[in-house]
Design a protein around this motif. Structure first.
Motif, PDB file in Angstrom:
ATOM      1  N   UNK A  20      12.693  12.673   6.361  1.00 18.15           N
ATOM      2  CA  UNK A  20      11.829  11.660   5.757  1.00 18.15           C
ATOM      3  C   UNK A  20      12.265  11.307   4.341  1.00 18.15           C
ATOM      4  N   UNK A  21      13.428  11.804   3.928  1.00 13.25           N
ATOM      5  CA  UNK A  21      13.833  11.666   2.539  1.00 13.25           C
ATOM      6  C   UNK A  21      15.021  10.718   2.386  1.00 13.25           C
ATOM      7  N   UNK A  47      -2.687   9.093   0.331  1.00 11.86           N
ATOM      8  CA  UNK A  47      -1.850  10.025  -0.451  1.00 11.86           C
ATOM      9  C   UNK A  47      -1.022  10.903   0.478  1.00 11.86           C
ATOM     10  N   UNK A  48      -0.728  10.411   1.667  1.00  6.16           N
ATOM     11  CA  UNK A  48       0.100  11.146   2.618  1.00  6.16           C
ATOM     12  C   UNK A  48       1.460  10.465   2.755  1.00  6.16           C
ATOM     13  N   UNK A  49       2.467  11.269   3.183  1.00  4.61           N
ATOM     14  CA  UNK A  49       3.806  10.723   3.345  1.00  4.61           C
ATOM     15  C   UNK A  49       3.896   9.899   4.627  1.00  4.61           C
ATOM     16  N   UNK A  50       4.765   8.894   4.600  1.00  7.69           N
ATOM     17  CA  UNK A  50       4.999   8.041   5.761  1.00  7.69           C
ATOM     18  C   UNK A  50       6.494   7.969   6.039  1.00  7.69           C
ATOM     19  N   UNK A  51       6.816   7.520   7.228  1.00  2.00           N
ATOM     20  CA  UNK A  51       8.225   7.315   7.582  1.00  2.00           C
ATOM     21  C   UNK A  51       8.790   6.158   6.773  1.00  2.00           C
ATOM     22  N   UNK A  52      10.107   6.205   6.584  1.00  2.00           N
ATOM     23  CA  UNK A  52      10.782   5.151   5.832  1.00  2.00           C
ATOM     24  C   UNK A  52      10.659   3.807   6.564  1.00  2.00           C
ATOM     25  N   UNK A  53      10.239   2.749   5.873  1.00  2.00           N
ATOM     26  CA  UNK A  53      10.240   1.421   6.488  1.00  2.00           C
ATOM     27  C   UNK A  53      11.660   1.002   6.890  1.00  2.00           C
ATOM     28  N   UNK A  54      11.724   0.096   7.829  1.00  2.00           N
ATOM     29  CA  UNK A  54      13.020  -0.332   8.376  1.00  2.00           C
ATOM     30  C   UNK A  54      13.903  -0.939   7.297  1.00  2.00           C
ATOM     31  N   UNK A  55      13.306  -1.690   6.351  1.00  2.00           N
ATOM     32  CA  UNK A  55      14.134  -2.331   5.323  1.00  2.00           C
ATOM     33  C   UNK A  55      14.753  -1.318   4.373  1.00  2.00           C
ATOM     34  N   UNK A  98      19.139  12.970  -5.943  1.00  6.41           N
ATOM     35  CA  UNK A  98      17.682  12.857  -5.845  1.00  6.41           C
ATOM     36  C   UNK A  98      17.287  12.567  -4.403  1.00  6.41           C
ATOM     37  N   UNK A  99      16.126  13.074  -4.019  1.00  9.82           N
ATOM     38  CA  UNK A  99      15.551  12.840  -2.695  1.00  9.82           C
ATOM     39  C   UNK A  99      14.175  12.210  -2.886  1.00  9.82           C
ATOM     40  N   UNK A 100      13.975  11.059  -2.258  1.00 11.10           N
ATOM     41  CA  UNK A 100      12.742  10.292  -2.434  1.00 11.10           C
ATOM     42  C   UNK A 100      12.003  10.164  -1.102  1.00 11.10           C
ATOM     43  N   UNK A 101      10.674  10.117  -1.181  1.00 10.05           N
ATOM     44  CA  UNK A 101       9.840   9.914   0.009  1.00 10.05           C
ATOM     45  C   UNK A 101       8.913   8.734  -0.239  1.00 10.05           C
ATOM     46  N   UNK A 115       0.794  -1.223   0.000  1.00  5.74           N
ATOM     47  CA  UNK A 115       0.000   0.000   0.000  1.00  5.74           C
ATOM     48  C   UNK A 115       0.823   1.267   0.000  1.00  5.74           C
ATOM     49  N   UNK A 116       2.102   1.161  -0.382  1.00  7.86           N
ATOM     50  CA  UNK A 116       3.016   2.304  -0.369  1.00  7.86           C
ATOM     51  C   UNK A 116       3.626   2.477  -1.753  1.00  7.86           C
ATOM     52  N   UNK A 117       4.321   3.584  -1.946  1.00  9.83           N
ATOM     53  CA  UNK A 117       5.062   3.771  -3.181  1.00  9.83           C
ATOM     54  C   UNK A 117       6.147   4.818  -2.993  1.00  9.83           C
ATOM     55  N   UNK A 118       7.119   4.794  -3.885  1.00 10.96           N
ATOM     56  CA  UNK A 118       8.155   5.827  -3.930  1.00 10.96           C
ATOM     57  C   UNK A 118       7.629   7.063  -4.654  1.00 10.96           C
ATOM     58  N   UNK A 119       8.013   8.240  -4.155  1.00 12.58           N
ATOM     59  CA  UNK A 119       7.705   9.507  -4.809  1.00 12.58           C
ATOM     60  C   UNK A 119       8.994  10.339  -4.846  1.00 12.58           C
TER      61      UNK A 119
END
Length: 242
Positions: free
Chosen positions: A87-88, A117-125, A107-110, A53-57
């Protein structure tokens, strides 16, 4: 786990601009493709994230161009993660033809939740992908274009289905193309692109009409892309030319 990755692309004639060199937007496509291939190899590609349910932006990018390759040249894109900044997730690129460096990029990715459609913290992996000895492509990576709101209006761009990517919004390279067309509409003799800074602020959707404003600055321009319907800022950018 290999924290660096290289992809090779052969410049095709349909990727050339009027100057018979690789279009800057096509170079951006190379970068995005190499980043995606590496993320897939690391198990954190778009398909892996979308299953959760997530994606790179892409949030920010700086591209410095030394020269654009010509038809038939083999272009190597070397990419590697640099680390987490708030968060990037920072990923850098070095682009070469043979032993010659022709471009560098930061590049900086979130991470975005596809439902909210909101940003989330980076997963541990993903946070685990921070290298012990980062190898940045450039030291000057503070990407903060100035406000172009006082600039001149330029062309409008209706968003077509061809502009939409797998995340359901306008692809970042399409936005880069809008920025470059806006620059050339103001000054068709702008010269050769040397630097492109992009900050992505909001999503563009199918059916939107994107308007632009461009303000001259030393060596180039400041750019803003806006949704015509409500004036929401979608992208802020800066270009430098020689």
């Amino acid at each position: 786990m290999n924290l660096s990755h290289t992809e090779t692309y052969h410049v095709r004639r349909y990727e050339l601009g009027p100057d018979l060199r690789l279009r800057p937007t096509q170079l951006c496509n190379y970068l995005e493709d190499a980043a995606g291939a590496h993320a897939d190899a690391l198990g954190v590609g778009v398909a892996d994230l979308q299953a959760k349910g997530l994606t790179w932006i892409l949030a920010k990018m700086r591209l410095d161009i030394i020269r654009l390759p010509e038809e038939g040249e083999a272009v190597r894109v070397h990419t590697r993660p640099i680390g987490i900044e708030r968060l990037q997730f920072r990923r850098d690129f070095t682009v070469s033809v043979g032993d010659e460096a022709v471009a560098r990029a930061v590049s900086q990715w979130v991470i975005m939740n596809l439902a909210s459609r909101r940003l989330e913290r980076m997963p541990v992996d993903i946070t685990a992908l921070t290298p012990e000895r980062p190898d940045p492509a450039m030291d000057d990576a503070d990407i903060r274009p100035g406000d172009p709101a006082s600039g001149l209006p330029g062309p409008s761009f209706p968003v077509r289905l061809d502009d939409i990517d797998r995340n359901g919004h306008v692809n970042n390279v399409r936005f880069a193309g809008f920025v470059l067309e806006a620059a050339r509409s103001l000054n068709g003799n702008a010269g050769a692109l040397r630097r492109l800074d992009l900050v992505f602020k909001s999503e563009g959707r199918l059916g939107d009409v994107v308007t632009c404003r461009t303000a001259p600055q030393s060596g180039g321009f400041l750019h803003g892309l806006y949704r015509a319907e409500d004036g929401r800022e979608l992208v802020r950018a800066a270009t430098e030319w020689s």
